[in-house]
Motif scaffolding. Structure first.
Motif, mmCIF file in Angstrom:
data_model
loop_
_atom_site.group_PDB
_atom_site.id
_atom_site.type_symbol
_atom_site.label_atom_id
_atom_site.label_comp_id
_atom_site.label_asym_id
_atom_site.label_seq_id
_atom_site.Cartn_x
_atom_site.Cartn_y
_atom_site.Cartn_z
ATOM 1 N N HIS A 145 3.271 -3.973 4.776
ATOM 2 C CA HIS A 145 2.772 -3.912 3.401
ATOM 3 C C HIS A 145 1.363 -4.483 3.303
ATOM 4 O O HIS A 145 0.517 -3.977 2.576
ATOM 5 N N ALA A 146 1.149 -5.588 4.027
ATOM 6 C CA ALA A 146 -0.195 -6.186 4.021
ATOM 7 C C ALA A 146 -1.217 -5.183 4.548
ATOM 8 O O ALA A 146 -2.322 -5.055 4.017
ATOM 9 N N GLN A 199 -4.976 -5.664 3.511
ATOM 10 C CA GLN A 199 -5.170 -7.107 3.535
ATOM 11 C C GLN A 199 -5.150 -7.693 4.938
ATOM 12 O O GLN A 199 -5.256 -8.908 5.111
ATOM 13 N N ALA A 248 5.946 4.102 -5.678
ATOM 14 C CA ALA A 248 6.985 4.117 -6.712
ATOM 15 C C ALA A 248 6.929 2.867 -7.572
ATOM 16 O O ALA A 248 7.004 2.937 -8.809
ATOM 17 N N SER A 249 6.779 1.727 -6.956
ATOM 18 C CA SER A 249 6.760 0.500 -7.756
ATOM 19 C C SER A 249 5.513 0.448 -8.618
ATOM 20 O O SER A 249 5.548 -0.081 -9.732
ATOM 21 N N SER A 250 4.439 1.017 -8.116
ATOM 22 C CA SER A 250 3.235 1.076 -8.939
ATOM 23 C C SER A 250 3.485 1.910 -10.184
ATOM 24 O O SER A 250 3.088 1.544 -11.290
ATOM 25 N N LEU A 286 7.525 3.195 -1.287
ATOM 26 C CA LEU A 286 7.889 2.072 -2.157
ATOM 27 C C LEU A 286 6.695 1.565 -2.945
ATOM 28 O O LEU A 286 6.817 1.215 -4.125
ATOM 29 N N ILE A 287 5.565 1.498 -2.285
ATOM 30 C CA ILE A 287 4.365 1.000 -2.964
ATOM 31 C C ILE A 287 3.994 1.927 -4.116
ATOM 32 O O ILE A 287 3.712 1.476 -5.234
ATOM 33 N N ASP A 327 -1.806 -2.564 2.064
ATOM 34 C CA ASP A 327 -2.594 -3.094 0.939
ATOM 35 C C ASP A 327 -4.016 -3.428 1.362
ATOM 36 O O ASP A 327 -4.784 -3.954 0.571
ATOM 37 N N ILE A 335 6.382 2.486 -11.591
ATOM 38 C CA ILE A 335 7.331 1.817 -12.468
ATOM 39 C C ILE A 335 6.628 0.749 -13.283
ATOM 40 O O ILE A 335 6.845 0.604 -14.488
ATOM 41 N N VAL A 336 5.774 -0.016 -12.624
ATOM 42 C CA VAL A 336 5.066 -1.070 -13.346
ATOM 43 C C VAL A 336 4.153 -0.470 -14.411
ATOM 44 O O VAL A 336 4.047 -1.010 -15.518
ATOM 45 N N GLU A 357 8.103 -5.906 7.969
ATOM 46 C CA GLU A 357 7.763 -5.172 6.749
ATOM 47 C C GLU A 357 6.631 -5.827 5.977
ATOM 48 O O GLU A 357 5.789 -5.145 5.392
ATOM 49 N N GLY A 358 6.630 -7.159 5.936
ATOM 50 C CA GLY A 358 5.563 -7.860 5.225
ATOM 51 C C GLY A 358 4.198 -7.504 5.780
ATOM 52 O O GLY A 358 3.237 -7.281 5.020
#
Lengths: 186, 349
Positions: B10-11, B16, B48-50, B45-46, B14, B52-53, B6-7
């Motif tokens: 996500h990278a 990266q 949604a969390s964006s 998730l990315i 992103d 929320i923040v 998963e890491g």
């Protein structure tokens, strides 16, 4: 000795240099700090202190990472002092705001969402939270790694964990509130 | 590349990952349904969390307003509307009825004024009954002056007649004033047979009175009959007033002009408790007593005129199964009508 282009110079950067830093990064820094602290005034104080520190720094290779790192450390130090007290007060305030009957405006809804978001974000582990907030300010993985003293390879894992937990917390809180509202209405 | 963790995903999302790794991951995802699913979830998730923040940026001083009654613009007030309607009718009939045989019209005007006078005291009695029936502050203690808009006249057109009789053509006059003047004018009439025009003329002391008003001799309203119980379907409930005490709330709804019902809502434990009303209103015992019982109530002495039978007040009573609050709805309408209102009330909750 750093070259003195500006009129005023302290050991380290010239005022004009810091001015440039300020103009470039202050907004993002304050926003990051506000999200972290939940208190805008406090955030601006820390940001200001960060730029003062930058004055004293001779060279900064990665400016953004450095600024965020210093700001984060400042928060960590100060937060240790009265973290629990502030958080408790902040949570209390949020709970009060949450106990709203019949919201009538979108402003109110936004405030409610902010309260939920606050709780969810505060539920994260500190490192996960900081990494996520920095990422939201556009820091790349290297900068985050530098600011938080992590290995670049672990930033992805940290972020994936932070995001998953944040969303889970938020949804749980939302569900909780909906249940409460339903019970209140009937 | 085997299934990326998963890491790494996500990278990659992103942006990266170094180019070679990114290409490899893309190729793998194209063939692996499982990883595609994980990637899709990560995207969610990315995002949604964006969100929320970002929500954290909302100003925390979201003030919780005390629930205010929605204020209407001044020109929407009921009284003003009523006065305006009267003005309109008066003006229109002036034009229409000019030149007709004045005596017949005068007779009808007189008859209307009879009923008007009579219903005045009838109104008083109605008011008393109403006060007893809707103890928690439905009618004002000084029912006389404000009874015109509040009390439900069994004959709504008569109400309009009274209003019309007032020199309401004076736009400047407050509607309340006009009604008071009317009532005074009608009462002052010694004999039942009095022409409203004459009564109006008797009030010609104020300079504001225009010649136009003085010349009103006809009652412009045609009596169409008792129409308290409209056949029209209720679309919405209009709340006229709402009063609360610790244990009870009374809401007055207006179903149609001049037709009002009141809903009393009591907490379960208070349903049988004594409740003391505010502002010197009635002391009510059980909420049962609210439902249609006529209690002896001190009221301003009513003029000694024959009173027609007031419209019977029906009431229905129910208990909310979840909150166990006791509701009593009563008004000068049929029980079926009340049931309609009840349905609307429950729908609104």
């Amino acid at each position: 000795m750093s070259p003195s282009f500006g009129k005023f110079r302290v050991d380290g950067k010239s005022l004009s240099d810091v001015e440039r830093l300020f103009r470039t990064y202050n907004t993002a820094l304050v926003r990051y700090l506000t999200r972290r602290l939940g208190d805008r005034d406090w955030a601006e104080e820390v940001a200001q202190e960060t730029f003062v520190r930058a004055l004293r720094q001779e060279t900064i290779t990665n400016e953004r990472a450095w600024l965020f790192a210093v700001a984060t450390n400042l928060v960590r130090d100060e937060a240790r002092k009265d973290a629990r007290r502030r958080r408790h007060l902040a949570l209390l305030a949020e709970e009060e705001r949450e106990n709203v009957v019949e919201p009538e405006s979108s402003r109110l809804e936004r405030a409610q969402e902010a309260a939920l978001a606050r709780k969810a974000v505060d539920a994260l582990a500190e490192r996960d939270r900081l990494a996520l907030l920095m990422r939201e300010e556009g820091l790349d993985y290297n900068e985050i790694a530098e600011a938080l003293d992590l290995s670049p390879g672990s930033v992805g894992t940290t972020l994936s964990r932070a995001r998953k937990r944040l969303v889970e917390s938020y949804e749980a809180l939302q569900h909780e509130r909906e249940l409460r509202e339903k019970n209140a209405a009937s | 590349m085997q299934h990326p963790d998963e890491g790494t995903i996500h990278a990659w999302l992103d942006g990266q990952l170094p180019p070679e790794e990114a290409t490899a991951l893309e190729a793998h995802a194209a063939e692996c349904a499982e990883c595609s699913a994980v990637i899709a979830e990560a995207r969610g998730l990315i995002a949604a969390s964006s969100r929320i923040v970002s929500a954290l940026d909302a100003v925390p001083s979201g003030v919780i307003p005390i629930r205010r009654k929605a204020t209407r613009p001044w020109y929407a007030s009921t009284q003003l509307r009523a006065a305006a309607a009267v003005l309109f009718v008066a003006g229109a009939s002036m034009i229409l009825l000019r030149g007709r045989d004045m005596t017949t019209v005068q007779d009808s005007a007189t008859r209307v004024s009879d009923v008007s006078t009579a219903s005045d005291s009838g109104e008083q009695q109605l008011l008393q009954q109403r006060q007893a029936a809707e103890a928690p502050g439905a009618a004002r203690a000084d029912g006389a002056t404000s009874a015109a808009p509040e009390a439900d006249s069994p004959v709504p057109p008569v109400q309009s007649a009274r209003k019309a009789a007032a020199p309401a053509s004076v736009p400047a006059a407050a509607p309340e004033e006009a009604r008071n003047e009317t009532r005074d004018a009608v009462r002052r009439a010694a004999a039942p047979k009095v022409s409203i025009g004459a009564a109006a003329n008797a009030e010609n002391d104020t300079t504001k009175r225009s010649a136009f008003a003085r010349s009103i001799r006809v009652d412009p309203v045609v009596v169409t009959g008792v129409a308290a119980d409209q056949a029209v379907k209720l679309e919405e409930l209009r709340i006229v007033r709402r009063d609360s005490t610790d244990t009870a709330t009374v809401t007055i709804f207006e179903l149609s002009p001049g037709v009002r019902v009141s809903l009393s809502e009591t907490a379960p434990h208070a349903a049988t408790a004594a409740t003391v009303m505010r502002q010197g209103r009635l002391r009510s015992t059980q909420s049962e007593a609210l439902a249609g019982k006529v209690a002896a109530v001190p009221a301003p002495p009513a003029p000694a005129l024959a009173a027609p039978a007031p419209a019977p007040i029906a009431s229905i009573r129910w208990t909310d199964s979840t909150t166990r609050r006791v509701y009593i709805l009563s008004g000068p309408v049929s029980a079926e009508r009340l049931e309609q209102v009840r349905a609307l009330i429950e729908r609104k909750k």
